[in-house]
Design a protein around this motif. Structure first.
Motif, PDB file in Angstrom:
ATOM      1  N   GLY A 238       0.963  -1.239  -0.095  1.00  0.00           N
ATOM      2  CA  GLY A 238       0.044   0.015   0.198  1.00  0.00           C
ATOM      3  C   GLY A 238       0.952   1.145  -0.086  1.00  0.00           C
ATOM      4  N   ILE A 239       1.913   1.225   0.854  1.00  0.00           N
ATOM      5  CA  ILE A 239       2.833   2.444   0.783  1.00  0.00           C
ATOM      6  C   ILE A 239       3.437   2.597  -0.682  1.00  0.00           C
ATOM      7  CG2 ILE A 239       5.008   3.162   1.938  1.00  0.00           C
ATOM      8  CD1 ILE A 239       4.023   2.034   4.510  1.00  0.00           C
ATOM      9  N   ILE A 240       3.941   1.521  -1.024  1.00  0.00           N
ATOM     10  CA  ILE A 240       4.613   1.552  -2.506  1.00  0.00           C
ATOM     11  C   ILE A 240       3.557   2.089  -3.612  1.00  0.00           C
ATOM     12  CG2 ILE A 240       5.484   0.419  -4.320  1.00  0.00           C
ATOM     13  CD1 ILE A 240       6.661  -1.598  -2.199  1.00  0.00           C
ATOM     14  N   ALA A 241       2.385   1.647  -3.418  1.00  0.00           N
ATOM     15  CA  ALA A 241       1.358   2.277  -4.269  1.00  0.00           C
ATOM     16  C   ALA A 241       0.987   3.575  -4.072  1.00  0.00           C
ATOM     17  CB  ALA A 241       0.165   1.459  -4.377  1.00  0.00           C
ATOM     18  N   GLY A 242       1.084   4.029  -3.041  1.00  0.00           N
ATOM     19  CA  GLY A 242       0.691   5.417  -2.315  1.00  0.00           C
ATOM     20  C   GLY A 242       2.011   6.297  -2.967  1.00  0.00           C
ATOM     21  N   LEU A 243       3.164   5.932  -2.557  1.00  0.00           N
ATOM     22  CA  LEU A 243       4.081   6.575  -3.223  1.00  0.00           C
ATOM     23  C   LEU A 243       4.218   6.830  -4.801  1.00  0.00           C
ATOM     24  CD1 LEU A 243       6.962   5.339  -0.694  1.00  0.00           C
ATOM     25  CD2 LEU A 243       6.043   7.367  -0.735  1.00  0.00           C
ATOM     26  N   VAL A 244       3.727   5.953  -5.387  1.00  0.00           N
ATOM     27  CA  VAL A 244       3.895   6.138  -6.972  1.00  0.00           C
ATOM     28  C   VAL A 244       2.877   6.861  -7.184  1.00  0.00           C
ATOM     29  CG1 VAL A 244       3.176   4.950  -9.072  1.00  0.00           C
ATOM     30  CG2 VAL A 244       4.448   3.712  -7.491  1.00  0.00           C
ATOM     31  N   VAL A 246       1.759   9.568  -5.322  1.00  0.00           N
ATOM     32  CA  VAL A 246       2.333  10.837  -5.061  1.00  0.00           C
ATOM     33  C   VAL A 246       3.229  11.455  -6.047  1.00  0.00           C
ATOM     34  CG1 VAL A 246       3.660  12.255  -3.358  1.00  0.00           C
ATOM     35  CG2 VAL A 246       1.747  10.693  -2.635  1.00  0.00           C
ATOM     36  N   LEU A 247       4.331  10.705  -6.674  1.00  0.00           N
ATOM     37  CA  LEU A 247       5.235  10.785  -7.625  1.00  0.00           C
ATOM     38  C   LEU A 247       4.712  11.220  -8.875  1.00  0.00           C
ATOM     39  CD1 LEU A 247       8.200   8.368  -6.795  1.00  0.00           C
ATOM     40  CD2 LEU A 247       8.174  10.611  -6.177  1.00  0.00           C
ATOM     41  N   MET A 248       3.939  10.558  -8.972  1.00  0.00           N
ATOM     42  CA  MET A 248       3.024  11.120 -10.435  1.00  0.00           C
ATOM     43  C   MET A 248       2.312  12.291 -10.453  1.00  0.00           C
ATOM     44  SD  MET A 248       1.631   7.417 -11.910  1.00  0.00           S
ATOM     45  CE  MET A 248       1.338   7.906 -13.667  1.00  0.00           C
ATOM     46  N   LEU A 249       1.664  12.723  -9.065  1.00  0.00           N
ATOM     47  CA  LEU A 249       1.220  13.570  -9.127  1.00  0.00           C
ATOM     48  C   LEU A 249       2.165  14.867  -9.044  1.00  0.00           C
ATOM     49  CD1 LEU A 249      -1.460  15.528  -8.245  1.00  0.00           C
ATOM     50  CD2 LEU A 249      -0.854  14.692  -5.984  1.00  0.00           C
ATOM     51  N   VAL A 250       3.265  14.634  -8.626  1.00  0.00           N
ATOM     52  CA  VAL A 250       4.392  15.814  -8.508  1.00  0.00           C
ATOM     53  C   VAL A 250       4.718  15.894  -9.763  1.00  0.00           C
ATOM     54  CG1 VAL A 250       6.771  16.227  -7.794  1.00  0.00           C
ATOM     55  CG2 VAL A 250       4.999  15.328  -6.041  1.00  0.00           C
ATOM     56  N   TRP A 251       5.143  14.983 -10.612  1.00  0.00           N
ATOM     57  CA  TRP A 251       5.504  14.796 -11.963  1.00  0.00           C
ATOM     58  C   TRP A 251       4.510  15.657 -12.947  1.00  0.00           C
ATOM     59  CZ3 TRP A 251       3.169  12.763 -16.648  1.00  0.00           C
ATOM     60  CH2 TRP A 251       4.079  12.998 -17.596  1.00  0.00           C
ATOM     61  N   LEU A 270      -4.036   7.692 -13.577  1.00  0.00           N
ATOM     62  CA  LEU A 270      -3.085   6.920 -12.710  1.00  0.00           C
ATOM     63  C   LEU A 270      -2.812   7.278 -11.375  1.00  0.00           C
ATOM     64  CD1 LEU A 270      -0.470   6.253 -15.716  1.00  0.00           C
ATOM     65  CD2 LEU A 270      -2.191   4.713 -15.023  1.00  0.00           C
ATOM     66  N   VAL A 271      -2.701   8.592 -11.131  1.00  0.00           N
ATOM     67  CA  VAL A 271      -2.848   9.112  -9.640  1.00  0.00           C
ATOM     68  C   VAL A 271      -3.960   8.645  -8.641  1.00  0.00           C
ATOM     69  CG1 VAL A 271      -2.821  11.374  -8.228  1.00  0.00           C
ATOM     70  CG2 VAL A 271      -1.432  11.070 -10.450  1.00  0.00           C
ATOM     71  N   ILE A 272      -5.203   8.800  -9.141  1.00  0.00           N
ATOM     72  CA  ILE A 272      -6.202   8.437  -8.703  1.00  0.00           C
ATOM     73  C   ILE A 272      -6.271   6.790  -8.324  1.00  0.00           C
ATOM     74  CG2 ILE A 272      -8.651   8.048  -8.593  1.00  0.00           C
ATOM     75  CD1 ILE A 272      -8.849  10.675 -10.269  1.00  0.00           C
ATOM     76  N   LEU A 273      -5.900   6.098  -9.628  1.00  0.00           N
ATOM     77  CA  LEU A 273      -5.748   4.544  -9.567  1.00  0.00           C
ATOM     78  C   LEU A 273      -4.899   4.110  -8.443  1.00  0.00           C
ATOM     79  CD1 LEU A 273      -6.396   1.703 -10.377  1.00  0.00           C
ATOM     80  CD2 LEU A 273      -4.790   2.118 -12.244  1.00  0.00           C
ATOM     81  N   PHE A 274      -3.670   4.518  -8.449  1.00  0.00           N
ATOM     82  CA  PHE A 274      -2.553   4.221  -7.513  1.00  0.00           C
ATOM     83  C   PHE A 274      -2.723   4.565  -6.052  1.00  0.00           C
ATOM     84  CE2 PHE A 274       0.072   3.193 -11.297  1.00  0.00           C
ATOM     85  CZ  PHE A 274       0.604   2.069 -10.982  1.00  0.00           C
ATOM     86  N   GLY A 275      -3.454   5.597  -6.009  1.00  0.00           N
ATOM     87  CA  GLY A 275      -3.791   6.215  -4.416  1.00  0.00           C
ATOM     88  C   GLY A 275      -4.664   5.288  -3.935  1.00  0.00           C
ATOM     89  N   THR A 276      -5.897   5.172  -4.801  1.00  0.00           N
ATOM     90  CA  THR A 276      -7.029   4.221  -4.271  1.00  0.00           C
ATOM     91  C   THR A 276      -6.305   2.744  -4.012  1.00  0.00           C
ATOM     92  OG1 THR A 276      -8.663   5.314  -5.688  1.00  0.00           O
ATOM     93  CG2 THR A 276      -8.957   3.245  -4.809  1.00  0.00           C
ATOM     94  N   LEU A 277      -5.590   2.155  -4.814  1.00  0.00           N
ATOM     95  CA  LEU A 277      -4.844   1.000  -4.652  1.00  0.00           C
ATOM     96  C   LEU A 277      -4.297   1.037  -3.168  1.00  0.00           C
ATOM     97  CD1 LEU A 277      -4.338  -1.966  -5.543  1.00  0.00           C
ATOM     98  CD2 LEU A 277      -2.385  -0.830  -6.796  1.00  0.00           C
ATOM     99  N   GLY A 278      -3.346   2.027  -3.061  1.00  0.00           N
ATOM    100  CA  GLY A 278      -2.645   2.121  -1.768  1.00  0.00           C
ATOM    101  C   GLY A 278      -3.452   1.941  -0.854  1.00  0.00           C
TER     102      GLY A 278
END
Length: 321
Positions: A238-244, A246-251, A270-278
């Motif tokens: 979950g933390i890995i997916a959340g970091l991905v 956040v990084l995509m949002l920053v990019w 993708l930001v929403i997808l990985f955030g929800t997955l995390g």
């Protein structure tokens, strides 16, 4: 009670008395205090009446009737739940397992093992429908679970009650008992046993059970991996997916600041997808952590012991509705 022999039955009316006689021939010379639990798994023939008649003649027999056909694992679990012996043995009711092997199991248990598994020799089953799928499944189960049992599907097994009563059983999990028990450090042995061709009735197994075994294998691997601390496994993912996320949002924000032209729709999705997955994975870890600390699954909802009758010594009726 030294020994409980648990026999699930589903439409085995012609085998009941023969199996009972074979069990007595194997166990009585051992001079043990034992019981036989016949578990009727919703049979539609006369299996229940046959074992009920046997129970009226022999007080060492106890009969458990399931409310409908649940399958072999719930039937075994119901028998295990009601068994009173220090050592529990399970076996099929079709006479393909040989009760004459029971003393060998008890000898092996006396060496200090917690579980002894039967390894069928010269299997009297169909090659394509039974033998080949079984060999593949046993190899796969050994690789995935790390418990190299050669014949997980053999129902003839012996357990210490203190071990097996702590193992939750459901679906088709009876073949994974050694793997499940390995979590607790149980000592497991395997011995060669005889196997006979079926004389009466028809087999209840076929290729249709393969997908169930595969799904259960995935479940077992997950349990073995995350049993101790689910939050560590799912929380990390979950933390890995959340970091991905956040990084995509920053990019995406940096690209907008530098006047680049990223695909905002795709990136935002993708930001929403990985955030929800995390969030979902981390929540799953928390739920698993809570369940592993407070959960308990027993098969009491599936069975009722046949009420005591005059001249019999069976348990009084227990309702689980």
């Amino acid at each position: 009670m030294a020994l409980s022999i648990i026999v699930p039955l589903y439409n085995e009316e012609d085998n009941c008395r023969l199996l009972y006689t074979a069990i007595l021939s194997a166990v009585e010379p051992l001079e043990l205090c034992f019981e036989i639990l016949f578990v009727d798994d919703g049979s539609t023939d006369n299996s229940f009446s046959r074992v009920e008649a046997l129970a009226e003649q022999d007080p060492r027999i106890r009969v458990i009737k399931l409310k409908r056909n649940y399958g072999q694992t719930p039937a075994m679990a119901a028998g295990i739940d009601h068994a009173q012996g220090e050592i529990l043995m399970t076996m099929d009711g079709d006479l393909q397992n040989d009760p004459a092997d029971i003393p060998s199991f008890l000898e092996k248990m006396n060496e200090g093992y917690d579980i002894v598994v039967g390894w069928r020799q010269r299997r009297q089953d169909a090659l394509i429908r039974r033998k080949i799928p079984s060999k593949v499944a046993n190899w796969l189960i050994g690789k995935v679970t790390g418990v190299p049992i050669k014949d997980n599907g053999c129902s003839l097994k012996a357990y210490r009650a203190s071990v097996i009563k702590q193992v939750p059983l459901y679906s088709e999990m009876h073949r994974f008992i050694p793997a499940m028990s390995s979590i607790t450090g149980a000592r497991i042995a395997e011995i060669k046993v005889r196997h006979h061709a079926r004389k009466f009735g028809t087999s209840k197994y076929g290729l249709s059970r393969i997908y169930k075994v595969l799904l259960d294998l995935i479940a077992i691997k997950t349990i073995l991996t995350v049993a101790e601390r689910p939050i560590h496994f799912f929380g990390t993912l979950g933390i890995i997916a959340g970091l991905v996320s956040v990084l995509m949002l920053v990019w995406m924000l940096v690209a907008q600041w530098t006047a680049s032209t990223p695909h905002f729709v795709v990136t935002g999705s993708l930001v929403i997808l990985f955030g929800t997955l995390g969030f979902a994975l981390f929540s799953l870890g928390l739920i698993g952590e809570y369940g592993s600390r407070s959960g308990d699954f027993r098969l009491k909802d599936f069975a009722a012991v046949i009420p005591q009758r005059a001249g019999a010594t069976r348990d009084t009726e227990r309702s689980y509705e």
